[in-house]
Motif scaffolding. Structure first.
Motif, PDB file in Angstrom:
ATOM      1  N   ALA A 298       2.292 -53.730  35.167  1.00 24.61           N
ATOM      2  CA  ALA A 298       2.733 -53.859  33.776  1.00 24.61           C
ATOM      3  C   ALA A 298       2.117 -52.763  32.917  1.00 24.61           C
ATOM      4  O   ALA A 298       2.775 -52.213  32.027  1.00 24.61           O
ATOM      5  CB  ALA A 298       2.368 -55.239  33.238  1.00 24.61           C
ATOM      6  N   ARG A 299       0.860 -52.436  33.187  1.00 22.88           N
ATOM      7  CA  ARG A 299       0.209 -51.345  32.453  1.00 22.88           C
ATOM      8  C   ARG A 299       0.937 -50.028  32.670  1.00 22.88           C
ATOM      9  O   ARG A 299       1.215 -49.284  31.722  1.00 22.88           O
ATOM     10  CB  ARG A 299      -1.238 -51.209  32.917  1.00 22.88           C
ATOM     11  N   ASP A 300       1.265 -49.729  33.932  1.00 19.55           N
ATOM     12  CA  ASP A 300       1.934 -48.462  34.228  1.00 19.55           C
ATOM     13  C   ASP A 300       3.314 -48.403  33.581  1.00 19.55           C
ATOM     14  O   ASP A 300       3.726 -47.357  33.056  1.00 19.55           O
ATOM     15  CB  ASP A 300       2.059 -48.279  35.746  1.00 19.55           C
ATOM     16  N   ALA A 301       4.057 -49.519  33.610  1.00 21.17           N
ATOM     17  CA  ALA A 301       5.379 -49.547  32.983  1.00 21.17           C
ATOM     18  C   ALA A 301       5.268 -49.317  31.481  1.00 21.17           C
ATOM     19  O   ALA A 301       6.069 -48.570  30.888  1.00 21.17           O
ATOM     20  CB  ALA A 301       6.058 -50.886  33.275  1.00 21.17           C
ATOM     21  N   PHE A 302       4.280 -49.942  30.855  1.00 25.18           N
ATOM     22  CA  PHE A 302       4.067 -49.758  29.422  1.00 25.18           C
ATOM     23  C   PHE A 302       3.771 -48.292  29.097  1.00 25.18           C
ATOM     24  O   PHE A 302       4.300 -47.739  28.128  1.00 25.18           O
ATOM     25  CB  PHE A 302       2.910 -50.641  28.961  1.00 25.18           C
ATOM     26  N   LEU A 303       2.963 -47.641  29.913  1.00 19.89           N
ATOM     27  CA  LEU A 303       2.609 -46.245  29.649  1.00 19.89           C
ATOM     28  C   LEU A 303       3.808 -45.321  29.820  1.00 19.89           C
ATOM     29  O   LEU A 303       3.985 -44.374  29.048  1.00 19.89           O
ATOM     30  CB  LEU A 303       1.470 -45.816  30.582  1.00 19.89           C
ATOM     31  N   VAL A 304       4.636 -45.576  30.825  1.00 20.34           N
ATOM     32  CA  VAL A 304       5.859 -44.775  30.984  1.00 20.34           C
ATOM     33  C   VAL A 304       6.745 -44.951  29.752  1.00 20.34           C
ATOM     34  O   VAL A 304       7.259 -43.975  29.186  1.00 20.34           O
ATOM     35  CB  VAL A 304       6.615 -45.192  32.268  1.00 20.34           C
ATOM     36  N   ASN A 305       6.925 -46.204  29.327  1.00 19.84           N
ATOM     37  CA  ASN A 305       7.722 -46.460  28.126  1.00 19.84           C
ATOM     38  C   ASN A 305       7.134 -45.769  26.909  1.00 19.84           C
ATOM     39  O   ASN A 305       7.862 -45.180  26.090  1.00 19.84           O
ATOM     40  CB  ASN A 305       7.794 -47.974  27.870  1.00 19.84           C
ATOM     41  N   LEU A 306       5.818 -45.815  26.785  1.00 19.58           N
ATOM     42  CA  LEU A 306       5.172 -45.241  25.606  1.00 19.58           C
ATOM     43  C   LEU A 306       5.359 -43.728  25.547  1.00 19.58           C
ATOM     44  O   LEU A 306       5.628 -43.162  24.482  1.00 19.58           O
ATOM     45  CB  LEU A 306       3.682 -45.587  25.614  1.00 19.58           C
ATOM     46  N   MET A 307       5.245 -43.069  26.683  1.00 11.34           N
ATOM     47  CA  MET A 307       5.465 -41.620  26.697  1.00 11.34           C
ATOM     48  C   MET A 307       6.892 -41.271  26.282  1.00 11.34           C
ATOM     49  O   MET A 307       7.121 -40.313  25.525  1.00 11.34           O
ATOM     50  CB  MET A 307       5.172 -41.060  28.084  1.00 11.34           C
ATOM     51  N   LEU A 308       7.853 -42.043  26.750  1.00 11.16           N
ATOM     52  CA  LEU A 308       9.249 -41.762  26.402  1.00 11.16           C
ATOM     53  C   LEU A 308       9.519 -42.051  24.925  1.00 11.16           C
ATOM     54  O   LEU A 308      10.202 -41.274  24.251  1.00 11.16           O
ATOM     55  CB  LEU A 308      10.183 -42.588  27.288  1.00 11.16           C
ATOM     56  N   VAL A 309       8.993 -43.158  24.427  1.00 10.67           N
ATOM     57  CA  VAL A 309       9.235 -43.513  23.026  1.00 10.67           C
ATOM     58  C   VAL A 309       8.585 -42.502  22.095  1.00 10.67           C
ATOM     59  O   VAL A 309       9.201 -42.023  21.124  1.00 10.67           O
ATOM     60  CB  VAL A 309       8.718 -44.936  22.741  1.00 10.67           C
ATOM     61  N   LEU A 310       7.341 -42.149  22.342  1.00 13.20           N
ATOM     62  CA  LEU A 310       6.650 -41.192  21.482  1.00 13.20           C
ATOM     63  C   LEU A 310       7.323 -39.826  21.519  1.00 13.20           C
ATOM     64  O   LEU A 310       7.444 -39.155  20.484  1.00 13.20           O
ATOM     65  CB  LEU A 310       5.190 -41.073  21.910  1.00 13.20           C
ATOM     66  N   THR A 311       7.759 -39.400  22.692  1.00 11.79           N
ATOM     67  CA  THR A 311       8.418 -38.097  22.801  1.00 11.79           C
ATOM     68  C   THR A 311       9.743 -38.096  22.055  1.00 11.79           C
ATOM     69  O   THR A 311      10.103 -37.109  21.412  1.00 11.79           O
ATOM     70  CB  THR A 311       8.630 -37.739  24.276  1.00 11.79           C
ATOM     71  N   ARG A 312      10.460 -39.210  22.112  1.00 15.01           N
ATOM     72  CA  ARG A 312      11.703 -39.318  21.333  1.00 15.01           C
ATOM     73  C   ARG A 312      11.412 -39.200  19.840  1.00 15.01           C
ATOM     74  O   ARG A 312      12.134 -38.509  19.112  1.00 15.01           O
ATOM     75  CB  ARG A 312      12.374 -40.647  21.637  1.00 15.01           C
ATOM     76  N   GLU A 313      10.369 -39.880  19.368  1.00 13.19           N
ATOM     77  CA  GLU A 313      10.023 -39.812  17.955  1.00 13.19           C
ATOM     78  C   GLU A 313       9.636 -38.388  17.562  1.00 13.19           C
ATOM     79  O   GLU A 313      10.029 -37.892  16.500  1.00 13.19           O
ATOM     80  CB  GLU A 313       8.875 -40.768  17.648  1.00 13.19           C
ATOM     81  N   ILE A 314       8.850 -37.731  18.406  1.00  7.05           N
ATOM     82  CA  ILE A 314       8.456 -36.352  18.118  1.00  7.05           C
ATOM     83  C   ILE A 314       9.679 -35.459  18.026  1.00  7.05           C
ATOM     84  O   ILE A 314       9.809 -34.636  17.101  1.00  7.05           O
ATOM     85  CB  ILE A 314       7.492 -35.841  19.204  1.00  7.05           C
ATOM     86  N   ARG A 315      10.577 -35.599  18.955  1.00  2.00           N
ATOM     87  CA  ARG A 315      11.787 -34.759  18.949  1.00  2.00           C
ATOM     88  C   ARG A 315      12.598 -34.982  17.674  1.00  2.00           C
ATOM     89  O   ARG A 315      13.083 -34.027  17.055  1.00  2.00           O
ATOM     90  CB  ARG A 315      12.631 -35.080  20.184  1.00  2.00           C
ATOM     91  N   THR A 316      12.720 -36.232  17.255  1.00  2.00           N
ATOM     92  CA  THR A 316      13.483 -36.543  16.049  1.00  2.00           C
ATOM     93  C   THR A 316      12.829 -35.945  14.819  1.00  2.00           C
ATOM     94  O   THR A 316      13.491 -35.344  13.965  1.00  2.00           O
ATOM     95  CB  THR A 316      13.610 -38.064  15.896  1.00  2.00           C
ATOM     96  N   TYR A 317      11.512 -36.093  14.709  1.00  2.00           N
ATOM     97  CA  TYR A 317      10.839 -35.597  13.514  1.00  2.00           C
ATOM     98  C   TYR A 317      10.709 -34.084  13.506  1.00  2.00           C
ATOM     99  O   TYR A 317      10.682 -33.470  12.435  1.00  2.00           O
ATOM    100  CB  TYR A 317       9.472 -36.266  13.359  1.00  2.00           C
ATOM    101  N   GLU A 318      10.615 -33.458  14.655  1.00  2.00           N
ATOM    102  CA  GLU A 318      10.629 -31.996  14.667  1.00  2.00           C
ATOM    103  C   GLU A 318      11.959 -31.479  14.127  1.00  2.00           C
ATOM    104  O   GLU A 318      12.003 -30.515  13.368  1.00  2.00           O
ATOM    105  CB  GLU A 318      10.383 -31.488  16.083  1.00  2.00           C
ATOM    106  N   THR A 319      13.049 -32.133  14.502  1.00  2.00           N
ATOM    107  CA  THR A 319      14.356 -31.762  13.964  1.00  2.00           C
ATOM    108  C   THR A 319      14.402 -31.988  12.458  1.00  2.00           C
ATOM    109  O   THR A 319      14.932 -31.159  11.711  1.00  2.00           O
ATOM    110  CB  THR A 319      15.457 -32.586  14.653  1.00  2.00           C
TER     111      THR A 319
END
Length: 372
Positions: A298-319
């Motif tokens: 569960a920890r590993d799944a959460f971390l994979v999700n967190l990396m994807l969510v944060l990267t999506r947010e970064i991409r949106t705000y950079e735009t």
């Protein structure tokens, strides 16, 4: 879905944040959370203006609603963007919300139809959390009418600028936990996110390093041996579990905006909440502990999700920052003495915090890989 975003009217007040965020994730203490770019800041209109080009769009939207729900009487424009318009009205004695897609591009139309499919599924099988009742829908014309639920949003902005009350966070986490434990009948929902493809795409775009790619693939490979959907433990998630999508009512929380609902790796909703609660270290610590209490998988799944969510947010705000810079006033212009922090500054501060959070998550991923 129901709430109009509020604009930030004053510059942020500097304050220190407490540290502490669970065994792996310590919340960042730099940067400030800001409003989601493109949010509409004006109040509800109180009437529907059908004049001008925007009025023509509203007339088309209302006509689409009347084709599937002739008794709908529009009263207010709840929210309008370049992609959709939300109307508040009545159907008999019921207050309803009509949502019409304006941008008919394939990606947005598919997302809209996914939301309609979710509400139709809830007619047959109610989830363990409160959700609006479906009144009418037309997937071909991307029009949806649902009941308007009472309650106040747990937050007005995607990234709340201040820590929400603990009681609100507790109620939101309780609703998310109940939803995540739900097992809808097979075939009702699909998996909206292809993890391997999304990770590879972010790597191709330069958002993930080679090491990020290798580490996340190792975690996915380990999760694949746990069984379940998409090579990992399957969990039903809302898919966009923001506080602004949770209405707090006396009878309990109500979840709205189901366009991303489906099967994910465990902890996707928790990762979404963690990512947007940058000014709530206590809530982040609680979320981190909840995500890890079921063990290493569960920890590993959460971390994979967190990396994807944060990267999506970064991409949106950079735009968003790039767009703001293009629209910046000419050099040498005198700013208003009453002007607070600009939207561009808000976005840059949030972007800096998101990069700090992503670096934190990256270190946690590497630590998790090292324990395998």
């Amino acid at each position: 879905m129901y709430t109009a975003s509020s604009s930030v009217s004053a510059p942020p007040r500097p304050r220190s944040l407490q540290a502490g965020g669970g065994p792996l994730l310590e919340p960042s203490t730099t940067g400030r959370s800001r409003r989601w770019p493109g949010a509409v800041g004006q109040p509800l209109s109180g009437r529907i203006d059908l004049s001008g080009p925007q009025g023509a769009q509203l007339r088309m939207a209302i006509a689409s609603v009347h084709r599937i729900c002739p008794e709908f009487n529009p009263v207010q424009v709840l929210r309008r963007s370049g992609r959709s318009v939300l109307l508040v009205g009545t159907t008999g004695r019921t207050t309803a919300v009509a949502k019409c897609l304006l941008d008919q591009s394939p990606a947005w139309a598919e997302r809209f139809r996914h939301e309609i499919a979710a509400y139709r599924a809830f007619v047959r099988h109610r989830p363990p959390v409160r959700a609006p009742r479906l009144i009418a829908a037309d997937p071909d014309n991307c029009t949806l009418v649902i009941e308007r639920m009472p309650g106040r949003p747990a937050a007005l902005a995607r990234h709340p600028s201040e820590a929400p009350p603990r009681a609100d966070v507790r109620a939101a986490l309780g609703a998310i936990a109940r939803l995540n434990s739900w097992r809808p009948p097979a075939g009702m929902f699909d998996a909206p996110l292809d993890y391997a493809s999304r990770i590879a795409r972010y790597h191709e775009l330069g958002l993930f390093t080679d090491r990020d790619l290798g580490d996340l693939q190792k975690l996915l490979h380990g999760l694949a041996h746990s069984g379940g959907r998409q090579g990992g433990l399957g969990q039903f998630c809302h898919g966009d579990a923001l506080l602004s999508n949770i209405l707090l009512a006396p009878t309990g929380p109500v979840l709205v905006d189901w366009e991303h609902a489906g099967w994910y790796l465990p902890g996707y909703d928790l990762a979404t909440l963690w990512a947007v609660l940058g000014d709530a270290p206590v809530a982040r610590r609680q979320i981190s502990q909840l995500a890890q209490q079921s063990g290493p998988a569960a920890r590993d799944a959460f971390l994979v999700n967190l990396m994807l969510v944060l990267t999506r947010e970064i991409r949106t705000y950079e735009t968003a920052v790039q767009r703001t810079m293009r629209e910046a006033p000419p050099a040498g212009s005198v700013p208003s003495p009453h002007a607070g922090i600009s939207s561009g500054e808000e976005q840059r501060l949030l972007l800096r915090r998101l990069h700090d959070d992503c670096a934190l998550a990256r270190r946690a991923v590497r630590a998790a890989v090292g324990t395998r």
